[in-house]
Design an enzyme around this catalytic site. Structure first.
Site, mmCIF file in Angstrom:
data_model
loop_
_atom_site.group_PDB
_atom_site.id
_atom_site.type_symbol
_atom_site.label_atom_id
_atom_site.label_comp_id
_atom_site.label_asym_id
_atom_site.label_seq_id
_atom_site.Cartn_x
_atom_site.Cartn_y
_atom_site.Cartn_z
ATOM 1 N N GLU A 196 0.881 -1.186 0.000
ATOM 2 C CA GLU A 196 0.000 0.000 0.000
ATOM 3 C C GLU A 196 0.909 1.225 0.000
ATOM 4 O OE1 GLU A 196 -2.310 0.773 3.470
ATOM 5 O OE2 GLU A 196 -1.199 -0.600 4.746
ATOM 6 N N GLU A 253 4.253 8.578 -4.176
ATOM 7 C CA GLU A 253 5.045 8.162 -3.013
ATOM 8 C C GLU A 253 5.993 7.041 -3.410
ATOM 9 O OE1 GLU A 253 2.609 7.730 0.510
ATOM 10 O OE2 GLU A 253 1.754 9.736 0.268
#
Lengths: 619, 619
Positions: free
Chosen positions: A413, A422
């Protein structure tokens, strides 16, 4: 139960007995009055004495109306009179000043200069009032005449939004300059209306004459008015004032307030996301850099509370385990395990499908590793494991790990608000040495989405982040995570960059994570672009997805707010005109970053060259 | 005599034997070669070895041509190849790189990003080459097709100036990015041509094929080409390179160079102003503040050398003395006498008209007073005076002086480049107590003029003045005195503010020196406004004037260069579109300042609010 927070004021004529006027208004339930500080027909500057009210009352009960705001064709001396009024209002400590917006180009230019001079010179002055520019939502001319599509600015000004557009273009970006929107009996079409959602509307001025009377003799507004007002309250996150003007045309002035309260209270029920985000509306946050910085415990805790996200992951793992045809123990690697929610989901799935799994929980944050080890001992059966799952905690960066076994399933995740921001692609590239050729990645793929937005609020918020010792362009070339309310979406989001993890064994050197794409959008109405909203859609497994794209938003999921990419200078876009934006995702050995530019209707500068302001570190 | 400074280069194909190629070129009189660093058809990056030439030779003899500049539709890997070429050119220390400008929007966007990335990251790197973008002056498509007036950018790009306009809009403002203009056999119309005068054209590429052959078998260009080239050389202040490409179509390559030298040497003879200004072309100077600061001796000396200005003053004083019907001694006050040129002119005039005068030379600068007193003793007859003139030197600010007599004539030279910008109005307001009701002011009146200009050069020069610890907007809201060359006048100058001194006895409190005016200009061709040029016209007495307005410039007068008012962001203006600007002259007790904004075609921010960056002090 009526919420007491509705801020409702009453227009009152200039009166020598201001105290009584205020008393009468508050007796009828109003929170404040809006009134002229000097007599409108007086040539002399003889304002109310400051001794008339206490400072606290001046500061909360009186909005000052500036007498004569149209300086077009007048000598510069007239501006001195207006300046004296403003200065006096600052002296009294009024919370807001109300300026009637002139309708001519010159009038606006003169008023803008005067207000700009105040906000510029009183920059650090805390007590400076808000400057509310009163603009009719509809110009009487526009209603009666056909739109004349010539180049004369004064004709454009019939679309009253252009008056505001002109004012804010002239002035420094400052959150104290806002709109008092005056409603007429007729409202323009829905597209024109929706554009106000991207503007700082701090007040709505409503004449008693536009209220209709229902069968019980109470004042009501048309359905269109109701919807517009309700929408505006939501978009402004309740931070909005109403000002009633005109004679009482019903039994009690109080009924106008009660009706507005009724509209406010029949807002669409707030969804879970809105509840979660309360207090964070339009608040800019710098995106996390989980690869460079370690998350804190409370951050994990917030994200773990998302009721929907892990449910979706659970389904995906279930299905993946179901689909895997093997007699051997299935190797699952949870890369970036954090405090274990995906480990938990994997254990549950193994139980559901009754297949033996060996889970490696890989985590680089030593603080989270402590949690994982505690959970392993206390909940996951320690060395023995659970009925179907054996868990090992690996304290290591997933890109450096030398695994004892090869994975069947890699679960992560690592997505940010803008999908890859990210560094999910770079992280998952790092697992190539310890996955089987058939290994599945959950998520399988993800795509960022981009939409142009009009939002004076967000642009202003970014602007106020300027720091003295940093280049001022910096604040306009950073992505901000933000729960956006006070904005207008110029067009629907379009897919930008896609990353697919269907061949995990490719070496990082065989991949290219740089991207380039040009997107085109079309404006429905004359508008100003203040930048872009970024969203994402991810496919976890088969048809199990996560989405923050408004049209397909995964219901109830609050783990991600959108991202806002500003631009250096707002760009005016005409109705039906195309807005073209070029977006790059660029990489070097140390970092990844985005660069962006607008190529149509007006070529803009390139934002964030070399990631000089905003980059995401790989190391 | 031919000037040896013409910089002429030769295009040569990529050759393994670069030294011989250079040798051949220099033997023919060329100063440098332009050549590909790698073989255009090679897929591998195998450039010339840096050992081939000495560093000094790389740095002066070779302009590097970048191989494949159009990245449209190509993978981002292609940009890596181009980046390697640029980096290698920097390594070699080449003085300039030549990029073929792509003709598509995407190609330009990709190239802009790449170059911008270099100039941004190598900001402080002294050896960075110039980046010359080669743009044909005429697109082949444009010549053959009728202009299609639709909204597709790629069609606009047929006007090749838009390619450059797009590139510079995308990039940081940097003087290292410039144009290599490629001439075709046909040239566009004169208006389109003149626009290049406002761009940084550092090179002109000419194919041998566009040369014609005259009766003596020498290569020549058409009259239009000659005029364009000659004008370009002047506008670029000789800082321009020529690059000849193609086969020798005449007897000797040398003849092309000689012909270009001939064009250069038959430039219009430089006028006195141009001679005086040599070396100051496009160099920004902060305007003098003679009221706050005292001028230095050399500054006086420079201004005193103006051959025309004092001649005009002399004529005006003569006429004024002639017109004065009186039997008494005429009282002349020279306010701001400096080192005495106007005193001298007054003495001469008294001699000419044979009338007795009493001259008071009022000067606040104590250093200049020393000069005045010396002159009084040595040349003006001391206490006795000259035949017709008695001179008193008064060391005093003219606004504070208590005079023993009242003046018939007040003479001053307080004008700045923008007429009132050195506070002539405020100074002359100060003489009210010591003038007769009939007193004459020389000058009688003056008017500032304003014209919108396109000048990447001036905008760039202002931009480079940014200082780390000051707000970056500052450099764009200051007036600069500058001898402008590299600019294109979008429209003719128009009168802005007028001050008339026909009633000197009015008290300062009875006057208002603040001003406001809105001006409209019309563009003849698609253009970009980078700000405004300011000039002035003054009436000294009757029909005796001084003017720096180009169309009426007082011949030979060099005391004033124009003033340049930049704007924060350049504004695109379409042909026949109106540009509207609002200008204020504002005052308070401490200072005067200007504020300005553009209200059409796009509303701009207000420049210099409250004089925050640029003001002229009264104290």
């Amino acid at each position: 139960m009526p919420n007491k927070d509705l801020k409702c004021g009453l227009y009152v004529d200039h009166s020598r007995d201001l105290s009584s006027a205020i008393q009468n208004a508050t007796n009828s339930g109003f929170n404040f009055v809006a009134t002229n500080l000097i007599h409108p027909r007086s040539n002399e500057f003889t304002p109310h004495s400051d001794l008339l009210l206490s400072s606290a009352d001046w500061n909360s009960l009186v909005v000052g109306m500036i007498t004569d705001c149209d300086l077009k064709g007048k000598a510069l001396e007239s501006s001195a009179k207006m300046e004296a009024e403003i200065t006096y209002a600052v002296h009294l400590g009024l919370p807001a000043l109300l300026f009637q917006c002139p309708s001519s180009v010159e009038g606006i230019s003169q008023l803008s200069r005067l207000i700009n001079s105040k906000i510029t010179s009183l920059g650090g002055f805390q007590n400076l009032p808000q400057f509310w520019i009163q603009i009719p939502i509809h110009s009487p001319v526009e209603s009666s005449e056909v739109w004349r599509n010539d180049s004369d600015d004064n004709n454009h000004m019939e679309d009253t939004w252009f008056r505001w557009q002109r004012i804010r273009s002239h002035m420094a970006v400052d959150r104290r300059v806002a709109i008092a929107l005056e409603l007429n009996g007729d409202l323009p079409d829905e597209t024109s209306l929706s554009r106000w959602a991207g503007e700082p509307v701090k007040a709505v001025v409503i004449s008693t004459s536009i209220f209709q009377t229902n069968r019980k003799e109470y004042p009501v507004l048309t359905k269109t008015h109701q919807i517009f007002i309700r929408n505006l309250i939501t978009k402004m996150s309740n931070d909005i004032h109403f000002i009633i003007k005109g004679h009482n045309r019903h039994t009690d002035m109080r009924h106008y307030i009660q009706y507005l309260e009724h509209i406010r209270n029949t807002q669409l029920p707030h969804d879970q996301v809105a509840n979660f985000a309360k207090g964070y509306e339009d608040f800019l946050q710098i995106p996390l850099q989980p690869l460079m910085d370690n998350l804190e415990s409370c951050t994990y805790e917030v994200f773990e509370k998302d009721p929907i996200k892990y449910e979706q992951y659970g389904k995906a793992i279930n299905e993946a385990l179901n689909d895997l045809v093997t007699d051997e123990e299935i190797v699952i690697m949870v890369v970036g395990a954090g405090r274990g929610p995906l480990v938990e989901a994997s254990i549950n799935a193994s139980q559901n499908v009754r297949k033996r799994v060996h889970i490696f929980a890989v985590e680089k944050n030593p603080n989270a590793v402590v949690t994982l080890q505690t959970l392993r001992e206390q909940r996951w059966g320690g060395d023995n494991g659970t009925e179907f799952a054996k868990i090992d905690v690996i304290a290591c960066d997933m890109r450096d790990w030398e695994a004892p076994k090869k994975a069947d399933i890699v679960i992560s995740e690592l997505l940010g608000s803008f999908a890859d921001n990210e560094l999910s692609p770079e992280c998952l590239d790092g697992v190539w040495s310890y996955v089987k050729e058939t290994a599945i990645s959950i998520p399988l793929s993800y795509t960022s989405y981009l939409a142009p937005i009009q939002s004076q609020r967000l642009y202003c918020e970014a602007s106020q982040l300027k720091e003295r010792d940093k280049p001022s362009y910096g604040v306009f070339e950073t992505g901000y995570v933000v729960y956006m309310r006070n904005f207008y979406a110029i067009d629907a989001p379009k897919p930008l960059f896609t990353f697919t993890h269907d061949n995990l064994t490719l070496k990082p050197s065989q991949r290219d994570n740089s991207r380039f794409k040009s997107l085109e959008f079309v404006a429905k109405v004359d508008t100003v672009c203040h930048g872009f909203a970024g969203y994402f859609e991810a496919t976890l497994y088969k048809d199990i997805t996560l989405s923050t794209v408004p049209s397909s938003h995964t219901t109830g999921m609050f783990s991600w707010f959108p991202i806002y990419f500003p631009i250096h200078s707002p760009v005016l876009i005409r109705a039906d005109e195309t807005l073209k934006v070029d977006f790059w995702r660029l990489t070097n050995r140390r970092q990844i970053w985005y660069e962006w530019l607008i190529s149509h209707p007006i070529p803009s500068t390139i934002h964030n060259p070399n990631g000089r302001t905003y980059s995401i570190g790989l190391l």
